[in-house]
Write an enzyme that holds these catalytic residues in place. Structure first.
Site, PDB file in Angstrom:
ATOM      1  N   ASP A 128      -8.163   0.393 -12.026  1.00  0.00           N
ATOM      2  CA  ASP A 128      -7.520  -0.843 -12.480  1.00  0.00           C
ATOM      3  C   ASP A 128      -6.434  -1.324 -11.510  1.00  0.00           C
ATOM      4  O   ASP A 128      -5.747  -2.311 -11.781  1.00  0.00           O
ATOM      5  CB  ASP A 128      -6.906  -0.639 -13.876  1.00  0.00           C
ATOM      6  CG  ASP A 128      -5.905   0.505 -13.904  1.00  0.00           C
ATOM      7  OD1 ASP A 128      -5.609   1.086 -12.831  1.00  0.00           O
ATOM      8  OD2 ASP A 128      -5.405   0.834 -14.998  1.00  0.00           O
ATOM      9  N   GLY A 129      -6.239  -0.591 -10.400  1.00  0.00           N
ATOM     10  CA  GLY A 129      -5.251  -1.016  -9.408  1.00  0.00           C
ATOM     11  C   GLY A 129      -3.813  -0.734  -9.814  1.00  0.00           C
ATOM     12  O   GLY A 129      -2.882  -1.081  -9.091  1.00  0.00           O
ATOM     13  N   ARG A 147      -5.181   0.837  -4.898  1.00  0.00           N
ATOM     14  CA  ARG A 147      -4.079   0.304  -5.709  1.00  0.00           C
ATOM     15  C   ARG A 147      -2.786   0.250  -4.902  1.00  0.00           C
ATOM     16  O   ARG A 147      -1.695   0.291  -5.456  1.00  0.00           O
ATOM     17  CB  ARG A 147      -3.882   1.147  -6.946  1.00  0.00           C
ATOM     18  CG  ARG A 147      -3.721   2.634  -6.645  1.00  0.00           C
ATOM     19  CD  ARG A 147      -3.281   3.345  -7.869  1.00  0.00           C
ATOM     20  NE  ARG A 147      -3.362   4.779  -7.695  1.00  0.00           N
ATOM     21  CZ  ARG A 147      -2.964   5.637  -8.602  1.00  0.00           C
ATOM     22  NH1 ARG A 147      -2.463   5.197  -9.726  1.00  0.00           N
ATOM     23  NH2 ARG A 147      -3.069   6.928  -8.394  1.00  0.00           N
ATOM     24  N   GLY A 177     -10.468   3.893   0.295  1.00  0.00           N
ATOM     25  CA  GLY A 177      -9.578   2.767   0.674  1.00  0.00           C
ATOM     26  C   GLY A 177      -8.393   2.644  -0.260  1.00  0.00           C
ATOM     27  O   GLY A 177      -8.290   3.349  -1.261  1.00  0.00           O
ATOM     28  N   LYS A 212       2.653   0.577  -4.323  1.00  0.00           N
ATOM     29  CA  LYS A 212       1.583   1.361  -4.944  1.00  0.00           C
ATOM     30  C   LYS A 212       1.530   1.028  -6.428  1.00  0.00           C
ATOM     31  O   LYS A 212       2.521   1.208  -7.135  1.00  0.00           O
ATOM     32  CB  LYS A 212       1.841   2.863  -4.737  1.00  0.00           C
ATOM     33  CG  LYS A 212       0.766   3.751  -5.371  1.00  0.00           C
ATOM     34  CD  LYS A 212       0.913   5.192  -4.915  1.00  0.00           C
ATOM     35  CE  LYS A 212      -0.086   6.105  -5.609  1.00  0.00           C
ATOM     36  NZ  LYS A 212       0.056   7.490  -5.170  1.00  0.00           N
ATOM     37  N   ARG A 254       6.705   2.378  -1.332  1.00  0.00           N
ATOM     38  CA  ARG A 254       6.680   3.517  -0.408  1.00  0.00           C
ATOM     39  C   ARG A 254       6.974   3.031   1.005  1.00  0.00           C
ATOM     40  O   ARG A 254       6.676   1.882   1.362  1.00  0.00           O
ATOM     41  CB  ARG A 254       5.303   4.197  -0.419  1.00  0.00           C
ATOM     42  CG  ARG A 254       4.838   4.605  -1.805  1.00  0.00           C
ATOM     43  CD  ARG A 254       3.772   5.675  -1.742  1.00  0.00           C
ATOM     44  NE  ARG A 254       2.500   5.256  -1.162  1.00  0.00           N
ATOM     45  CZ  ARG A 254       1.406   6.004  -1.194  1.00  0.00           C
ATOM     46  NH1 ARG A 254       1.429   7.219  -1.747  1.00  0.00           N
ATOM     47  NH2 ARG A 254       0.280   5.573  -0.665  1.00  0.00           N
ATOM     48  N   ARG A 289      -4.487   7.783   7.577  1.00  0.00           N
ATOM     49  CA  ARG A 289      -4.965   9.092   7.102  1.00  0.00           C
ATOM     50  C   ARG A 289      -6.142   9.581   7.943  1.00  0.00           C
ATOM     51  O   ARG A 289      -6.785   8.770   8.638  1.00  0.00           O
ATOM     52  CB  ARG A 289      -5.457   8.937   5.651  1.00  0.00           C
ATOM     53  CG  ARG A 289      -4.392   8.423   4.704  1.00  0.00           C
ATOM     54  CD  ARG A 289      -4.970   7.426   3.693  1.00  0.00           C
ATOM     55  NE  ARG A 289      -3.877   6.739   3.010  1.00  0.00           N
ATOM     56  CZ  ARG A 289      -3.304   7.188   1.891  1.00  0.00           C
ATOM     57  NH1 ARG A 289      -3.758   8.272   1.314  1.00  0.00           N
ATOM     58  NH2 ARG A 289      -2.297   6.541   1.351  1.00  0.00           N
ATOM     59  N   ASP A 316      -8.608  12.185   2.661  1.00  0.00           N
ATOM     60  CA  ASP A 316      -7.996  10.855   2.532  1.00  0.00           C
ATOM     61  C   ASP A 316      -6.531  10.961   2.124  1.00  0.00           C
ATOM     62  O   ASP A 316      -5.830   9.957   2.075  1.00  0.00           O
ATOM     63  CB  ASP A 316      -8.761   9.994   1.519  1.00  0.00           C
ATOM     64  CG  ASP A 316      -8.960  10.691   0.190  1.00  0.00           C
ATOM     65  OD1 ASP A 316      -9.568  11.771   0.179  1.00  0.00           O
ATOM     66  OD2 ASP A 316      -8.482  10.180  -0.844  1.00  0.00           O
TER      67      ASP A 316
HETATM   68  P1  AMP Z   1      -5.702   9.489  -5.139  1.00  0.00           P
HETATM   69  O1  AMP Z   1      -6.355  10.591  -5.897  1.00  0.00           O
HETATM   70  O2  AMP Z   1      -4.573   8.815  -5.872  1.00  0.00           O
HETATM   71  O3  AMP Z   1      -5.339   9.859  -3.749  1.00  0.00           O
HETATM   72  O4  AMP Z   1      -6.809   8.323  -5.041  1.00  0.00           O
HETATM   73  C1  AMP Z   1      -8.118   8.495  -4.515  1.00  0.00           C
HETATM   74  C2  AMP Z   1      -8.764   7.140  -4.352  1.00  0.00           C
HETATM   75  O5  AMP Z   1      -8.870   6.495  -5.627  1.00  0.00           O
HETATM   76  C3  AMP Z   1      -7.991   6.182  -3.475  1.00  0.00           C
HETATM   77  O6  AMP Z   1      -8.934   5.377  -2.826  1.00  0.00           O
HETATM   78  C4  AMP Z   1      -7.189   5.378  -4.466  1.00  0.00           C
HETATM   79  O7  AMP Z   1      -6.825   4.121  -3.975  1.00  0.00           O
HETATM   80  C5  AMP Z   1      -8.168   5.252  -5.624  1.00  0.00           C
HETATM   81  N1  AMP Z   1      -7.479   5.085  -6.923  1.00  0.00           N
HETATM   82  C6  AMP Z   1      -6.798   5.999  -7.631  1.00  0.00           C
HETATM   83  N2  AMP Z   1      -6.329   5.476  -8.771  1.00  0.00           N
HETATM   84  C7  AMP Z   1      -6.717   4.183  -8.789  1.00  0.00           C
HETATM   85  C8  AMP Z   1      -6.535   3.101  -9.710  1.00  0.00           C
HETATM   86  N3  AMP Z   1      -5.871   3.251 -10.835  1.00  0.00           N
HETATM   87  N4  AMP Z   1      -7.082   1.918  -9.362  1.00  0.00           N
HETATM   88  C9  AMP Z   1      -7.762   1.746  -8.224  1.00  0.00           C
HETATM   89  N5  AMP Z   1      -7.977   2.715  -7.335  1.00  0.00           N
HETATM   90  C10 AMP Z   1      -7.458   3.918  -7.607  1.00  0.00           C
HETATM   91 MG    MG Z   2      -4.927   9.271  -2.121  1.00  0.00          MG
END
Ligand code: AMP
Ligand code: MG
Length: 530
Positions: free
Chosen positions: A135-136, A103, A100, A123, A186, A193, A262
């Protein structure tokens, strides 16, 4: 006859914009209402005038403090009801369950200037119900990479999500070391997705699966409504767009780095820029993501992985299809589409008006010698426009890139033979090639220079954390220092963006951007940390 009037595009004020619910119109099964987290004392790091123009804004409009507050997540714009969406996915080949928007949040939809509409997403704007252990937040480093590459890909003509702006703040974010927070705005027609479909399939919620497919068809694939089997046609169209997208990546040496399901767009857009990279020296086995220990997402593997991901989507859509055979029939479009798009792209790169069967051998041989001599991929194709069909007088630009120039000579003889088969002058061919072979791509070291300058030399001091581990050390190269002492300097990022927005136009002031990486960049590593 008079020249036509240039189209006049009214420039809007952000205050006139009224957000609508786009994906937010679907039931709460698909998303959660969220509030962006406050970002203290936000400032504008960068803006894309091209992206702003899509929604009728001038770049200057985004410099206003009220707008910066909206893009930082501190104020809600008119009509905006922020949501985070739920999806799942296969990560590195394994089912990862629910992920999901951890962040990212959707502010809502804005009308574009061409009758289109854009979902606007922040983002790095804080925690959501899908943040899991995160940490979002996002750091400035990865936000600059995403911002620059989104806009660069679009300028290369490759479908991509867009980036409107980066907002920064002196708020510490903890990764391997401490960094500062940033939020990227963005834009995309939709951020849906493959993983959105997988989520509802694996949860056994077939009603929602159907609603998702209907939403996609109604808004983005309306022509499929009249098909005998609209859902099969939808799978076929997404597969076709995905195959075409990856062929385009291959043609510019783009490696995505994390092709998890995803991170695959159902509109065939390049999405989620993390540890991506462009090939410098040609190496088909190149792995741009330091966290990808097995090379699952290497340059050469991208087409096969994209197809595998389409099969994951096909699996997730099974309850909407009548049989496995229908799913397979839809997925069969991948290979011929990829092959046709790949040939068309490389025909254009080689200056061939048409692709003929024997050209496969010519290209394979070229890939072999480029790999053996570790020739810079982008420079080679740009220089190739200078090669002449009747003599070797224009060869040196390419030839000098080879450790073994005789390997080039052998290939060039065959290439010249091929050129003499077509009725196209050298200059006509060169013009055509220069419209498809970029001078400037976002090489890692160029992003790194822009990032280091934007971070400035005293980040830890600015954050009140002392100066024990400076961002830069004295041994680091001069390019990485900001021209303004230790203060953050965003001008390099802006200049680089300007070059990347006109990637086919050679300009003297941007000469350094066309150079292969300097020695200090040889060991740059980019990982999933962002
Ligand atoms: P990504 O590798 O950036 O495509 O992220 C994979 C998943 O991890 C997605 O669900 C992102 O929303 C979550 N995610 C990545 N970095 C963070 C973060 N710093 N805080 C919260 N969720 C994250
Ligand atoms: Mg991603």
């Amino acid at each position: 006859m008079n020249a036509p009037e240039p189209a006049l595009i009214p420039s809007r004020s952000f205050d006139e914009l009224h957000f609508q619910s786009g994906f937010g119109k679907l039931s709460p099964a698909f998303h959660s209402r969220v509030e962006p987290a406050r970002l203290d004392a936000p400032y504008l790091v960068g803006v894309s005038a091209a992206a702003a123009a899509l929604i009728g804004l001038e770049a200057a409009e985004l410099r206003r403090p009220q707008v910066i507050d909206i893009l930082a997540g501190n104020t809600l714009a008119k009509g905006s009801v922020p949501i985070a969406t739920v999806y799942s996915g296969h990560q590195f080949g394994h089912w990862a369950g629910q992920l999901g928007d951890g962040r990212a949040l959707l502010l809502g939809q804005l009308p574009g200037i061409s009758g289109d509409s854009w979902e606007i997403q922040l983002k790095g704007a804080g925690l959501t119900p899908y943040s899991r252990m995160g940490d979002g937040r996002a750091v400035l480093r990865s936000s600059i990479r995403e911002f620059l590459c989104s806009e660069a890909m679009d300028a290369l003509g490759i479908p991509s999500t867009r980036a409107l702006a980066i907002i920064g703040a002196d708020t510490p974010v903890f990764r391997e070391s401490v960094e500062t927070a940033a939020v990227v705005t963005r834009m995309a027609p939709s951020f849906l997705r493959f993983g959105h479909f997988e989520h509802f399939y694996y949860a056994g919620r077939h009603d929602e699966l159907r609603q998702l497919a209907d939403y996609l068809i109604d808004h983005f694939y309306p022509q499929l409504r009249d098909e005998v089997r609209p859902f099969q046609a939808l799978l076929r169209e997404i597969t076709r767009k995905t195959a075409s997208l990856v062929a385009q990546w291959q043609s510019v040496g783009f490696c995505h780095g994390v092709m998890n399901t995803d991170n695959m767009s159902v509109l065939g857009l390049t999405i989620d820029y993390g540890p991506f990279g462009f090939l410098d020296a040609f190496d088909p086995q190149h792995i741009c993501n330091h966290s990808d220990s097995t090379g699952r997402y290497s340059y050469a593997n991208q087409p096969g992985i994209a197809e595998w991901n389409c099969y994951c989507l096909g699996q997730a859509m099974m309850p909407l299809l009548e049989s496995v055979d229908l799913a397979k029939e839809a997925l069969e479009i991948f290979r011929p589409t990829f092959a046709a798009e790949f040939s068309a792209r490389f025909a254009a790169k080689l200056g061939l008006a048409q692709w003929r069967d024997p050209d496969d051998a010519l290209l394979s041989e070229l890939f072999e010698i480029l790999a053996t001599s570790r020739v810079d991929f982008t420079r080679f194709f740009r220089e190739l426009a200078r090669v002449r069909r009747s003599d070797a007088a224009g060869d040196s630009g390419c030839r000098d890139l080879f450790l073994d120039p005789s390997a080039f000579d052998g290939w060039a003889t065959k290439y010249r033979q091929r050129l003499s088969d077509q009725d196209r002058s050298d200059s006509e061919r060169a013009d055509a090639m220069n419209r498809v072979n970029p001078v400037y791509v976002l090489r890692n070291h160029l992003a790194e220079i822009a990032i280091q300058r934007a971070r400035g030399g005293n980040e830890r001091v600015r954050l009140g954390l002392g100066a024990s581990t400076p961002v830069r050390t004295a041994q680091q190269p001069a390019e990485l220092s900001s021209g303004q002492g230790d203060a953050p300097d965003y001008s390099e990022m802006a200049t680089l963006l300007e070059a990347l927005r006109s990637p086919f136009e050679e300009r003297a002031e941007f000469r350094s951007y066309a150079e292969p990486p300097p020695e200090w960049a040889a060991h740059l590593q980019v990982s999933c940390s962002s």
